[in-house]
Design a protein around this motif. Structure first.
Motif, short mmCIF file in Angstrom:
data_model
loop_
_atom_site.label_atom_id
_atom_site.label_comp_id
_atom_site.label_asym_id
_atom_site.label_seq_id
_atom_site.Cartn_x
_atom_site.Cartn_y
_atom_site.Cartn_z
N GLY A 106 -7.69 -9.40 2.46
CA GLY A 106 -7.79 -9.50 3.85
C GLY A 106 -7.25 -7.61 3.97
N PHE A 107 -7.37 -6.80 3.34
CA PHE A 107 -7.23 -5.68 4.03
C PHE A 107 -8.17 -4.72 2.94
N ALA A 130 -5.30 0.44 7.42
CA ALA A 130 -5.16 -0.02 6.04
C ALA A 130 -4.99 0.92 4.14
N LEU A 139 -0.99 -5.84 7.31
CA LEU A 139 -1.72 -7.43 7.42
C LEU A 139 -0.99 -7.95 8.32
N GLN A 142 -2.09 -7.51 11.35
CA GLN A 142 -3.24 -8.19 11.79
C GLN A 142 -2.54 -9.47 12.31
#
Length: 146
Positions: A106-107, A130, A139, A142
């Protein structure tokens, strides 16, 4: 200023030079001979690829076989996910192997590559936001926008 020189062993110096230049690295001829090649990633990061015999002169320890033993995993950042994909694909096309699946956290996005001798290199891209605020905050932010 700090420079990093990572020493790795090879069973075939010419093959190693061809492999690393296929990834876009350069070679510094001033520090390259029949025993070693100075692989230049940028102005601060270098691999000294040494023949196994020459590598052995720097230590009294038994050398590990990188095909069967992990001693270190070198991680190098790239500017984008696409750049990570491109360098790993170039490595596989030029004699390397990808031992694991791509990892998307994700990051951060990463892919592993092994050179023809089995030395492991991880190429990573981390979202700049990040890196600045930490992965948990990034995260969470997001998720808040979803």
């Amino acid at each position: 200023m700090t420079h990093i020189f990572v020493n790795i062993a090879t069973t075939d110096l010419e093959r190693a030079k061809a492999f690393y230049t296929s990834l876009g690295a350069g070679i510094n001829p001033l520090f390259t001979d029949e025993n070693a090649a100075c692989i230049v990633w940028d102005d601060n990061v270098y691999f000294m690829v040494l023949t196994q015999e020459y590598f052995g002169t720097f230590t009294d320890k038994q050398l590990a076989d990188p095909r069967t033993h992990a001693q270190v995993l070198i991680a190098l950042s790239r500017d984008s996910r696409e750049a990570v994909d491109a360098i790993v694909e170039a490595g596989v096309a030029n004699g390397g192997t990808e031992p694991t699946e791509a990892k998307d956290y994700g990051f951060m996005y990463s892919r592993d590559l092994e050179d023809p001798d089995g030395n492991g290199i991880e190429f990573v891209f981390m979202e700049p936001q990040a890196a600045e605020q930490g992965p948990d905050s990034y995260l969470a932010e997001q998720g808040a926008g979803a």
